[in-house]
Design an enzyme around this catalytic site. Structure first.
Site, PDB file in Angstrom:
ATOM      1  N   CYS A 126      25.595  31.117  36.071  1.00 27.99           N
ATOM      2  CA  CYS A 126      25.976  30.047  34.907  1.00 27.99           C
ATOM      3  C   CYS A 126      25.470  28.779  35.090  1.00 27.99           C
ATOM      4  O   CYS A 126      25.395  28.097  33.983  1.00 27.99           O
ATOM      5  CB  CYS A 126      27.448  29.923  35.115  1.00 27.99           C
ATOM      6  SG  CYS A 126      28.260  31.553  35.067  1.00 27.99           S
ATOM      7  N   HIS A 266      30.242  23.718  31.515  1.00 28.82           N
ATOM      8  CA  HIS A 266      30.091  25.417  31.624  1.00 28.82           C
ATOM      9  C   HIS A 266      31.647  25.611  30.995  1.00 28.82           C
ATOM     10  O   HIS A 266      32.631  25.141  31.665  1.00 28.82           O
ATOM     11  CB  HIS A 266      29.809  25.835  32.924  1.00 28.82           C
ATOM     12  CG  HIS A 266      29.933  27.324  33.058  1.00 28.82           C
ATOM     13  ND1 HIS A 266      29.354  27.946  32.344  1.00 28.82           N
ATOM     14  CD2 HIS A 266      30.366  27.982  34.088  1.00 28.82           C
ATOM     15  CE1 HIS A 266      29.598  29.397  32.492  1.00 28.82           C
ATOM     16  NE2 HIS A 266      30.172  29.270  33.406  1.00 28.82           N
ATOM     17  N   ASN A 296      33.291  33.020  28.532  1.00 31.45           N
ATOM     18  CA  ASN A 296      32.343  32.606  29.370  1.00 31.45           C
ATOM     19  C   ASN A 296      30.949  33.514  28.973  1.00 31.45           C
ATOM     20  O   ASN A 296      30.952  34.423  29.415  1.00 31.45           O
ATOM     21  CB  ASN A 296      32.779  33.002  30.866  1.00 31.45           C
ATOM     22  CG  ASN A 296      31.555  32.484  31.957  1.00 31.45           C
ATOM     23  OD1 ASN A 296      30.592  32.192  31.553  1.00 31.45           O
ATOM     24  ND2 ASN A 296      32.132  32.505  33.352  1.00 31.45           N
TER      25      ASN A 296
HETATM   26  N1  ACO Z   1      45.614  40.389  32.200  1.00 30.80           N
HETATM   27  C1  ACO Z   1      46.977  40.425  33.052  1.00 30.80           C
HETATM   28  N2  ACO Z   1      46.947  40.155  34.464  1.00 30.80           N
HETATM   29  C2  ACO Z   1      45.901  39.822  34.903  1.00 30.80           C
HETATM   30  C3  ACO Z   1      44.609  39.920  34.168  1.00 30.80           C
HETATM   31  C4  ACO Z   1      44.570  40.278  32.957  1.00 30.80           C
HETATM   32  N3  ACO Z   1      43.379  40.451  32.311  1.00 30.80           N
HETATM   33  N4  ACO Z   1      43.709  39.531  35.356  1.00 30.80           N
HETATM   34  C5  ACO Z   1      44.330  39.638  36.569  1.00 30.80           C
HETATM   35  N5  ACO Z   1      45.670  39.649  36.520  1.00 30.80           N
HETATM   36  C6  ACO Z   1      46.745  39.709  37.151  1.00 30.80           C
HETATM   37  C7  ACO Z   1      46.018  39.791  38.547  1.00 30.80           C
HETATM   38  O1  ACO Z   1      45.963  41.166  39.066  1.00 30.80           O
HETATM   39  C8  ACO Z   1      47.299  39.109  39.698  1.00 30.80           C
HETATM   40  O2  ACO Z   1      48.394  40.035  39.643  1.00 30.80           O
HETATM   41  P1  ACO Z   1      49.100  40.127  40.992  1.00 30.80           P
HETATM   42  O3  ACO Z   1      49.717  38.916  41.052  1.00 30.80           O
HETATM   43  O4  ACO Z   1      50.098  41.023  40.709  1.00 30.80           O
HETATM   44  O5  ACO Z   1      48.089  40.622  42.025  1.00 30.80           O
HETATM   45  C9  ACO Z   1      47.641  38.085  38.677  1.00 30.80           C
HETATM   46  O6  ACO Z   1      47.165  38.264  37.350  1.00 30.80           O
HETATM   47  C10 ACO Z   1      47.067  36.695  38.989  1.00 30.80           C
HETATM   48  O7  ACO Z   1      45.792  36.876  39.197  1.00 30.80           O
HETATM   49  P2  ACO Z   1      44.807  35.611  39.843  1.00 30.80           P
HETATM   50  O8  ACO Z   1      43.379  36.454  39.978  1.00 30.80           O
HETATM   51  O9  ACO Z   1      45.368  35.020  40.803  1.00 30.80           O
HETATM   52  O10 ACO Z   1      44.667  34.799  38.539  1.00 30.80           O
HETATM   53  P3  ACO Z   1      44.070  33.306  38.392  1.00 30.80           P
HETATM   54  O11 ACO Z   1      45.189  32.444  37.809  1.00 30.80           O
HETATM   55  O12 ACO Z   1      43.444  32.820  39.435  1.00 30.80           O
HETATM   56  O13 ACO Z   1      43.184  33.807  37.171  1.00 30.80           O
HETATM   57  C11 ACO Z   1      40.773  33.803  36.697  1.00 30.80           C
HETATM   58  C12 ACO Z   1      42.087  34.441  37.133  1.00 30.80           C
HETATM   59  C13 ACO Z   1      41.026  33.643  35.258  1.00 30.80           C
HETATM   60  C14 ACO Z   1      39.871  34.807  36.929  1.00 30.80           C
HETATM   61  C15 ACO Z   1      40.711  32.383  37.458  1.00 30.80           C
HETATM   62  O14 ACO Z   1      40.579  32.826  38.672  1.00 30.80           O
HETATM   63  C16 ACO Z   1      39.026  31.828  37.242  1.00 30.80           C
HETATM   64  O15 ACO Z   1      38.831  31.702  36.168  1.00 30.80           O
HETATM   65  N6  ACO Z   1      38.220  31.835  38.209  1.00 30.80           N
HETATM   66  C17 ACO Z   1      36.999  31.442  37.813  1.00 30.80           C
HETATM   67  C18 ACO Z   1      35.916  32.278  37.173  1.00 30.80           C
HETATM   68  C19 ACO Z   1      34.572  31.548  37.050  1.00 30.80           C
HETATM   69  O16 ACO Z   1      34.385  30.223  37.201  1.00 30.80           O
HETATM   70  N7  ACO Z   1      33.602  32.078  37.048  1.00 30.80           N
HETATM   71  C20 ACO Z   1      32.335  31.333  36.780  1.00 30.80           C
HETATM   72  C21 ACO Z   1      31.157  31.902  36.964  1.00 30.80           C
HETATM   73  S1  ACO Z   1      30.856  33.496  36.122  1.00 30.80           S
HETATM   74  C22 ACO Z   1      29.113  33.573  36.381  1.00 30.80           C
HETATM   75  O17 ACO Z   1      28.753  33.150  37.367  1.00 30.80           O
HETATM   76  C23 ACO Z   1      28.534  34.892  35.726  1.00 30.80           C
END
Ligand code: ACO
Length: 339
Positions: A126, A266, A296
């Site tokens: 990214c 980003h 993203n």
């Molecule tokens: N729908 C419903 N529930 C979901 C989904 C979904 N799509 N995805 C995950 N969950 C659930 C998980 O299973 C978890 O359930 P559990 O508590 O029963 O285990 C719960 O939601 C919470 O999951 P978390 O991963 O803790 O959620 P979080 O608030 O951290 O959000 C997210 C997840 C959106 C991925 C976030 O962590 C994020 O944005 N991370 C950064 C991603 C990023 O910046 N990427 C950049 C680079 S990409 C690249 O370089 C190609």
């Protein structure tokens, strides 16, 4: 007198490198959160509150990263009135290259007819577009090249596991492009920062994409041909690295957060952008956000956002702009420039 003649490059001090044109291309197909509800166990409400994403674009079958990138490049060339044979160098930032080789940059060179241009890909996930922009600046500032095309292009839909709700809701396809030249007026790029932390490479990766884990039946069974991400870990590193990189670039440019007319970050998660705005002591009105419409798009996020901000009249000549990115590698980068 022997020994006193200066090499032509030494005779010229570094000059400014400015963005003189922008362009973008987004595939037509819109994939909404409601459609994803039918694919995996998720809800529109979860996706919007956790990420800010409402919909994303998906490239057509047979439409590749080089096609998206070439269209974005042609858009920028049209805007700038720049002909293909004026382009000296094409840099393409992508983590979804058509093929490892030939590079996507070479394919785009052929598609836009820039026969004179050198061409190579940059891979910093990214952060790739800002890495590419910083490299382009060196060539223009040091008088090596007059016109450099920098493209961020991705077909992330090709590496996403459409059965994994943790990742498939986050990404989209698209491309943005900028043209870098010296410009008589303004200062162009003011300062920049790049960094990486290879010790964290496992928290965001595409395991089977090179010689380390060649594709096999076992690899496909395990799904190693798909993007893998430990979302929470990536989130924590993203917030810290984006802020510290932005602070370094601001200090190098002699600017404060409040001097920035527009932050173009980003677009990985709306909450990451909100935290960044707080840390930089600015507000969301001074941040460009389009994650709701595109998700993203990795290296394509910043050039697409920059192009849209420019078209919407949110960038005026003389404005200070700060771009900041974070991605797999881990990598991060930021650039401050005068528009
Ligand atoms: N729908 C419903 N529930 C979901 C989904 C979904 N799509 N995805 C995950 N969950 C659930 C998980 O299973 C978890 O359930 P559990 O508590 O029963 O285990 C719960 O939601 C919470 O999951 P978390 O991963 O803790 O959620 P979080 O608030 O951290 O959000 C997210 C997840 C959106 C991925 C976030 O962590 C994020 O944005 N991370 C950064 C991603 C990023 O910046 N990427 C950049 C680079 S990409 C690249 O370089 C190609």
């Amino acid at each position: 007198m022997p020994g006193t003649r200066k090499h032509p490059r030494q005779a010229h001090p570094r000059r400014n490198a400015s963005i003189v044109a922008t362009g973008m291309y987004l595939p037509e197909r819109v994939l909404t959160n409601a459609e994803l509800e039918k694919l995996v166990d998720t809800t529109d409400e979860w996706i919007q509150t956790r990420t800010g994403i409402k919909e994303r674009r998906i490239a057509a079958e047979g439409e590749f990263t080089s096609d998206l990138g070439a269209k974005a490049a042609l858009d920028a060339m049209h805007e700038g009135g720049i002909f293909a044979d004026e382009i000296d160098l094409i840099i393409v930032a992508t983590c979804t290259a058509d093929t490892i080789f030939p590079s996507t940059a070479c394919r785009i060179q052929q598609k836009i007819g820039a026969k004179k241009a050198a061409a190579f890909d940059i891979q910093a996930a990214c952060s790739g577009f800002l890495y590419g922009l910083i490299v382009a600046e060196q060539f223009v500032a040091s008088h090596v090249y007059e016109t450099v095309l920098v493209i961020g292009a991705e077909k992330l839909s090709s590496i996403v596991n459409w059965k994994d709700r943790n990742t498939c809701v986050l990404f989209g396809d698209g491309a943005g492009a900028v043209i870098i030249r010296n410009r008589a007026e303004g200062h162009g790029i003011l300062a920049s920062d790049m960094g990486a932390d290879g010790s964290q490479s496992d928290i965001l990766s595409l395991p089977s994409s090179g010689c380390a884990i060649p594709v096999s039946e076992a690899v496909i069974q395990e799904g190693l041909q798909y993007l893998q991400m430990s979302g929470k870990e990536v989130y924590k590193h993203a917030v810290t690295a984006m802020n510290s990189s932005a602070e370094k670039t601001l200090a190098r440019a002699g600017l404060k957060g409040s001097d920035i007319a527009l932050v173009v970050p980003h677009q990985a998660n709306l909450r990451i952008i909100e935290t960044l705005a707080q840390k930089l002591k600015t507000d969301m009105d001074h941040c460009y956000v389009n994650i709701g419409r595109y998700g993203n798009m990795s290296a394509a996020c910043i050039p697409v956002a920059l192009h849209e901000a420019s078209k919407e009249g949110r960038l005026k000549a003389g404005d200070n702009v700060l771009m900041v990115a974070f991605g797999g590698g881990l990598t991060w980068a930021s650039v401050a420039l005068e528009w």
